[in-house]
Design a protein around this motif. Sequence first.
Motif, PDB file in Angstrom:
ATOM      1  N   VAL A 314     -50.368  41.536  43.810  1.00 43.60           N
ATOM      2  CA  VAL A 314     -50.688  40.303  42.834  1.00 43.60           C
ATOM      3  C   VAL A 314     -50.596  40.493  41.490  1.00 43.60           C
ATOM      4  N   LEU A 315     -51.347  41.621  41.114  1.00 40.92           N
ATOM      5  CA  LEU A 315     -51.629  42.008  39.519  1.00 40.92           C
ATOM      6  C   LEU A 315     -50.173  42.518  39.073  1.00 40.92           C
ATOM      7  N   THR A 316     -49.188  43.003  40.071  1.00 39.23           N
ATOM      8  CA  THR A 316     -48.061  43.596  39.323  1.00 39.23           C
ATOM      9  C   THR A 316     -46.977  42.040  39.196  1.00 39.23           C
ATOM     10  N   VAL A 317     -47.095  41.082  40.110  1.00 40.90           N
ATOM     11  CA  VAL A 317     -46.418  40.077  39.923  1.00 40.90           C
ATOM     12  C   VAL A 317     -47.029  39.384  38.764  1.00 40.90           C
ATOM     13  N   PHE A 318     -48.225  39.245  38.632  1.00 39.11           N
ATOM     14  CA  PHE A 318     -49.179  38.462  37.590  1.00 39.11           C
ATOM     15  C   PHE A 318     -48.793  38.997  36.210  1.00 39.11           C
ATOM     16  N   PHE A 319     -48.633  40.443  35.847  1.00 43.56           N
ATOM     17  CA  PHE A 319     -48.244  41.060  34.888  1.00 43.56           C
ATOM     18  C   PHE A 319     -46.844  40.818  34.385  1.00 43.56           C
ATOM     19  N   LEU A 320     -45.798  41.266  35.432  1.00 41.44           N
ATOM     20  CA  LEU A 320     -44.461  40.901  35.096  1.00 41.44           C
ATOM     21  C   LEU A 320     -44.154  39.607  34.932  1.00 41.44           C
ATOM     22  N   SER A 321     -44.773  38.744  35.548  1.00 44.30           N
ATOM     23  CA  SER A 321     -44.237  37.330  35.213  1.00 44.30           C
ATOM     24  C   SER A 321     -44.458  36.998  33.640  1.00 44.30           C
ATOM     25  N   TYR A 322     -45.282  37.267  33.130  1.00 46.40           N
ATOM     26  CA  TYR A 322     -45.626  37.200  31.676  1.00 46.40           C
ATOM     27  C   TYR A 322     -44.699  38.297  30.804  1.00 46.40           C
ATOM     28  N   PHE A 323     -44.730  39.452  31.131  1.00 43.40           N
ATOM     29  CA  PHE A 323     -44.275  40.296  30.203  1.00 43.40           C
ATOM     30  C   PHE A 323     -42.662  40.202  30.336  1.00 43.40           C
ATOM     31  N   LEU A 324     -42.032  40.030  31.287  1.00 43.16           N
ATOM     32  CA  LEU A 324     -40.534  39.828  31.521  1.00 43.16           C
ATOM     33  C   LEU A 324     -40.147  38.553  31.100  1.00 43.16           C
ATOM     34  N   LEU A 325     -40.717  37.474  31.208  1.00 41.65           N
ATOM     35  CA  LEU A 325     -40.256  36.152  30.586  1.00 41.65           C
ATOM     36  C   LEU A 325     -40.464  36.186  29.192  1.00 41.65           C
TER      37      LEU A 325
END
Length: 418
Positions: A314-325
């Motif tokens: 969950v933390l990985t998806v939450f972090f990457l969703s903002y960082f990558l987008l």
Amino acid sequence: MRRSRSVFLWIITSGAILALMLVWFAGYSHGPRFTYDSINYIYAGHALIEKGEFLRPHEQPYIEWPPLYPMLIAALDVFPGNLLLKILVIQAIIMSVTVGLSIKLAYNWIKEPFVFGVFCMAIVFSTPLLVVNHFVWSESLFCLLTVIQLSVLIHYIQYPRPLSLVDLMLAGMLLCLQRHVGIFFIIGTSIAIWLYTAEVSLIRRFQRGVLYGLVSIIPLLLWWARNYLVKGQIMNDYSETIFSVGIGEHFLAFHQVLTAWFLPNKLPVLLRIGLLYSVIIWLVVFIKRSLANSNKALKTVSYDLIDKSRITGVLTVFFLSYFLLAYAASFTVNEYIDDRILAPVYVTGMLLFFGLVDQYLMTFTKPRVKKYLVYICLLWTLYPLARSLSYVNLWHSQPVYLPYSQPVEERVQYLFHF
């Protein structure tokens, strides 16, 4: 490790108060700092009280960003007293609550005492959070809403009740009412619902994720509709200030900020990138290998480890969703990349990193290596401490100047004096 409730309350209270004092000390001599955006936020909030509509200087419609932060400023402007002082006070409180909620998340997630302590130091003395709470920027409130969204998301993943989904939708609507990029977290949250929700069928997870996303973006769609009605466009045209950057330059600019969370920016950025990702890859590989070995030996993995593994996802998806987008969206930009851009995922990033360190220690058995790791972590805490205190001291001692790039009418100049 079990910690008494009284110790936990003492830690969370101390951290919250210390964070509040840092923001207050940085600004009480000269006030919070301004940029071009700050002027628009303050003017829009004041115009909402004075004229009942959101305006920029010179009576132009305010359509830059969603209205939640100007609405907060408008609520402060209702009360007597210096507006900048009230903004400084409220942002010190926002910083305090953000830190307190972050420590609460870590308490339920990080079990090793010294890793938990290092995380608390990294959050209390977090330069990205201090920066956005010292300037008159909407990222201050946005960072708090991000932590709330993450807290509600983790609770929903563990206990997927309908009322928890309603809470998640409300948090998502506030994110979209605060910043356009709140939609990045909406996408990440929907993906996390699809992948990690406990004891719910795949079809129902997909339905709930789509429902969450559609409901959460309603305030942003309404704001865009309002902007089109008042000005014929959903947001300002920045074509005159936009510049393009190369792939390599942009990659280094983003990682210049990300790696500065962990290592001094005087070190070469490529060295910092290599060290950070090497440590993360090493932690992930070791943890997965240890869990696989324990599963073969015992034919089972404990529920706690399964739960921690799901929350790590969950933390990985939450972090990457903002960082990558955010990374993809800013190849053509109108401002340079700085701490302000990535501040919304600072808490998530630190939770993820120190959560991996915590899991590593839970699956590692050599006491001597653990002891050395303790020494390294304790030594590392000097870095965020020194970095944040240097910024606080600089802001405390330097006067604040109003940007000349956006003059405002004489009749409201008083709003911008501390």
